[in-house]
Design a protein around this motif. Sequence first.
Motif, PDB file in Angstrom:
ATOM      1  N   ASP A 174       0.854  -1.188   0.000  1.00  0.00           N
ATOM      2  CA  ASP A 174       0.000   0.000   0.000  1.00  0.00           C
ATOM      3  C   ASP A 174       0.892   1.240   0.000  1.00  0.00           C
ATOM      4  OD1 ASP A 174      -1.913   1.926   0.299  1.00  0.00           O
ATOM      5  OD2 ASP A 174      -2.769   1.119   2.155  1.00  0.00           O
ATOM      6  N   ASN A 179      -0.966   2.530  -5.375  1.00  0.00           N
ATOM      7  CA  ASN A 179      -2.235   3.258  -5.302  1.00  0.00           C
ATOM      8  C   ASN A 179      -2.682   3.764  -6.669  1.00  0.00           C
ATOM      9  OD1 ASN A 179      -1.779   4.885  -2.015  1.00  0.00           O
ATOM     10  ND2 ASN A 179      -2.330   2.784  -2.557  1.00  0.00           N
ATOM     11  N   GLN A 182      -4.579   0.982  -8.264  1.00  0.00           N
ATOM     12  CA  GLN A 182      -5.900   0.875  -7.650  1.00  0.00           C
ATOM     13  C   GLN A 182      -6.831   1.977  -8.125  1.00  0.00           C
ATOM     14  OE1 GLN A 182      -5.962   1.116  -3.325  1.00  0.00           O
ATOM     15  NE2 GLN A 182      -8.153   1.580  -3.317  1.00  0.00           N
ATOM     16  N   ALA A 183      -6.319   3.215  -8.137  1.00  0.00           N
ATOM     17  CA  ALA A 183      -7.152   4.360  -8.507  1.00  0.00           C
ATOM     18  C   ALA A 183      -7.677   4.230  -9.933  1.00  0.00           C
ATOM     19  CB  ALA A 183      -6.352   5.650  -8.358  1.00  0.00           C
ATOM     20  N   LYS A 348      -4.854   8.810  -7.399  1.00  0.00           N
ATOM     21  CA  LYS A 348      -5.034   8.425  -6.002  1.00  0.00           C
ATOM     22  C   LYS A 348      -6.425   7.853  -5.809  1.00  0.00           C
ATOM     23  CE  LYS A 348      -1.857  11.934  -4.171  1.00  0.00           C
ATOM     24  NZ  LYS A 348      -1.721  13.093  -3.273  1.00  0.00           N
ATOM     25  N   PRO A 349      -6.553   6.780  -5.047  1.00  0.00           N
ATOM     26  CA  PRO A 349      -7.890   6.206  -4.796  1.00  0.00           C
ATOM     27  C   PRO A 349      -8.779   7.192  -4.058  1.00  0.00           C
ATOM     28  CG  PRO A 349      -6.137   4.688  -4.129  1.00  0.00           C
ATOM     29  CD  PRO A 349      -5.477   6.013  -4.397  1.00  0.00           C
ATOM     30  N   LYS A 350     -10.049   7.135  -4.349  1.00  0.00           N
ATOM     31  CA  LYS A 350     -11.012   7.951  -3.614  1.00  0.00           C
ATOM     32  C   LYS A 350     -11.263   7.298  -2.273  1.00  0.00           C
ATOM     33  CE  LYS A 350     -13.524  10.107  -7.442  1.00  0.00           C
ATOM     34  NZ  LYS A 350     -12.532   9.809  -8.491  1.00  0.00           N
ATOM     35  N   LYS A 351     -11.227   8.094  -1.254  1.00  0.00           N
ATOM     36  CA  LYS A 351     -11.407   7.562   0.106  1.00  0.00           C
ATOM     37  C   LYS A 351     -12.889   7.430   0.435  1.00  0.00           C
ATOM     38  CE  LYS A 351      -6.999   7.416   0.773  1.00  0.00           C
ATOM     39  NZ  LYS A 351      -6.297   6.115   0.803  1.00  0.00           N
TER      40      LYS A 351
END
Length: 351
Positions: A174, A179, A182-183, A348-351
């Motif tokens: 991670d 990331n 993933q994003a 960046k992944p959305k939180k």
Amino acid sequence: MRRVTRLTQIAIGVTGLALAATACGGTSSENNKDGGSGKNLGLAIAYDVGGKGDQSFNDSAYEGLVKAQKEFGYKTADQEPKDGESDDDKAQRLSNLAKAGYNPVVGIGYAYGPAMKDVAKKFPKTTFGIVDSVVEGDNVASLVFAENESSYLAGVAAAKATKSNHVGFVGGVDNELINKFQAGFEQGVADTKKGVKVEVQYLDEDPAKGFASPDLGEAAADKQLEDGADVIYHAAGLSGQGVIKAAAEQKKWVIGVDSDQYAQKTLDKYKDYILTSALKEVGGSVYTLAKSVKDGKPLSGVQTFDLKVDGVGVAETNPQYKTIPGLADAVAKAKQGIVDGTIKVDTKPKK
């Protein structure tokens, strides 16, 4: 095995594992004033965690080395990392290759960043390259990729292939780099089919485990499959072989990474379930840097490989890729949208 080249816009042709590279990374007996041996033996690469044989990230780099060796007819060197090694160990490896007269010397993976920053200053006449990191230096080429873009295309494919509306992502570690995978994947899924669940699992905070433990990859994939996922995308290096094994054994789709994993001989028994792979032309970047040195115009600074130059993309070698309704067309449309700027892909992944 032969793999179709993708860096067509910058005249790169990367072939498969057709030749054995000359593996010799010894040191020279003395070092001259300009920080080198005064001779150029050719390209040398230092592998990341997992080493040669990961059928993914490192093996893609090896393809670039083989291409350079074959085309330029010079010596090459490729060296493996040690278990639990320090930045000093990496610095010593890079220094030894430069002293021996290899040029360029390429560190495969961001872990070489701290070592390369120091070593490059000591060998100003040697061109260094680093994959997946930015290192400042007049003689350093930072070879970086738009992994989020190829991962977006993988997400489109997953959304078109899923029947359970539940897909998975398995990352090795991670961190900022993974990331990006993933994003892009999550965004590609969401933009293609609403309501699809993306289950995310990272393997370990230690890169030596996260990227080199097929058993961890298999366990993570087994859980996601048990939870209902029917397509899993991995960005986990050697650990991804466990993800592929788990998905194939349960006859579910898996999406590979970096190299065309459908075409990898050691994964042959699983290939019918490798829908596609998010390609990352590490080999193309390595070859490009070697060619620039050979031509007397060594690259330096940030060199970005994205969809516009086919530096990333997705594989289409599995015949089933084109039999799933709408999949190939949707991926092609998404690629065009990214290239022309109508689709902006998150990093960046959305939180």
